[in-house]
Design a protein around this motif. Structure first.
Motif: not given
Length: 335
Positions: A53-78
């Protein structure tokens, strides 16, 4: 030190050598209010995904930071499309450390036009050490490095030699003209022996032997997309199976696991292969990855036959068909 920065270049805390990862790509930090770890995209060009699931800013490549997303054990970051990180969260003495592991897609450098280091390892031993009347030819194409390929090229022949050193096993193969059980067992032992978490390799091994009548037999086992083709009296015989995710036979195997691929899905966790040696980290995350080899039928080659085999990695088969490869060998032999 917090936060933990993920990126392609220093001073990132975790440097990932992947052309699709931005210099400063993402950040992992501890939220003291929620008492949770959080992931935030730092305005990357190719995006950050949490469990697909995308966690970056909706305007990809805009250089705007995304909103923080909570992490849990076993998550996969791409990060981008290929670099995978596994999140492990443990509570120890009121502290919450994070551990990450990374697997990178070997095709990234090819797509970006970079010159790749040689990761193919070939093997040839005839007779096989300690086993009279048997020989072994193989190729092992590494990804993520050449460590797995080098290890397998050493360990697999040793296991095969040990198995065939038992007189009853050797006699059974020669009597029944079938080494399929021997090849499968050697591949299983090799996979169990190596411990490469973030490196893997294809494996194609052509075993030959002579029976009591001095007829030759050839049988092949393979993982991945390194292929072997034989020509016997002008008849072309494919000795391997294609284990790329796009292969119809591989997609059918994956479907039988109960987790079929979606239409158009051509990769598993960023890799275009579903079967390989090594890559233990990916296999732990996704049970659709496998190290079960395909084993061909044994091919009989009498003394009156004209025969040869071509074994190569995808570096050849991506630019030439098996039919053309056989034609070229025939042309050279005639000249």
């Amino acid at each position: 030190m917090l936060p933990i920065t993920l990126g392609r270049v220093p001073p990132s805390d975790l440097v990932l050598k992947d052309s699709e990862v931005s210099g400063k790509h993402a950040q992992i930090n501890w939220n003291g209010k929620t008492l949770k770890w959080e992931l935030v995209d730092m305005g990357s060009l190719n995006g950050t995904f949490l469990n697909s699931q995308a966690v970056h800013h909706p305007s990809a490549g805009s250089r705007h930071w995304g909103e923080p997303a909570e992490l849990a054990h076993g998550d996969i970051i791409t990060l981008g499309t290929s670099s995978k990180l596994s999140v492990q969260i443990l509570l120890q003495n009121q502290r919450v450390p994070a551990g990450v592991g990374m697997a990178s897609d070997p095709m990234v450098a090819r797509r970006s036009g970079k010159k790749l280091p040689m990761e193919d390892i070939s093997f040839c031993q005839c007779p096989l050490q300690g086993v009279e009347h048997f020989g072994l030819f193989g190729i092992f194409d590494g990804h993520g490095g050449d460590g797995a390929a080098k290890a397998v090229s050493k360990i697999l022949p040793e296991h095969l030699g040990y198995i065939l050193s038992h007189p009853e096993t050797k006699e059974r193969v020669q009597s029944y003209s079938d080494a399929s059980d021997v090849l499968r067992y050697a591949f299983t032992l090799t996979e169990d022996t190596i411990d490469h978490q973030y490196e893997g390799c294809t494996g194609t091994a052509l075993l030959i032997w002579f029976d009591q009548n001095k007829d030759c037999f050839a049988q092949c086992a393979n993982l991945g997309d390194s292929a072997c083709v034989m020509s016997v009296n002008g008849k072309t015989i494919d000795m391997t199976e294609d284990h790329r995710v796009t292969s119809a036979t591989e997609r059918a195997r994956i479907a039988r696991t109960g987790q079929p691929l979606r239409d158009g899905e051509a990769r598993l966790s960023g890799l275009n292969l579903a079967r390989m040696f090594g890559d233990k980290f990916l296999k732990e995350q996704d049970p659709r990855f496998s190290s079960e080899p395909y084993v061909s039928q044994a091919v009989r080659i009498t003394k009156a036959c004209t025969a040869f085999a071509v074994i190569a990695s995808d570096g050849l088969w991506d630019v030439i068909s098996t039919k053309r490869a056989v034609q070229l060998v025939v042309e050279v032999k005639r000249s």
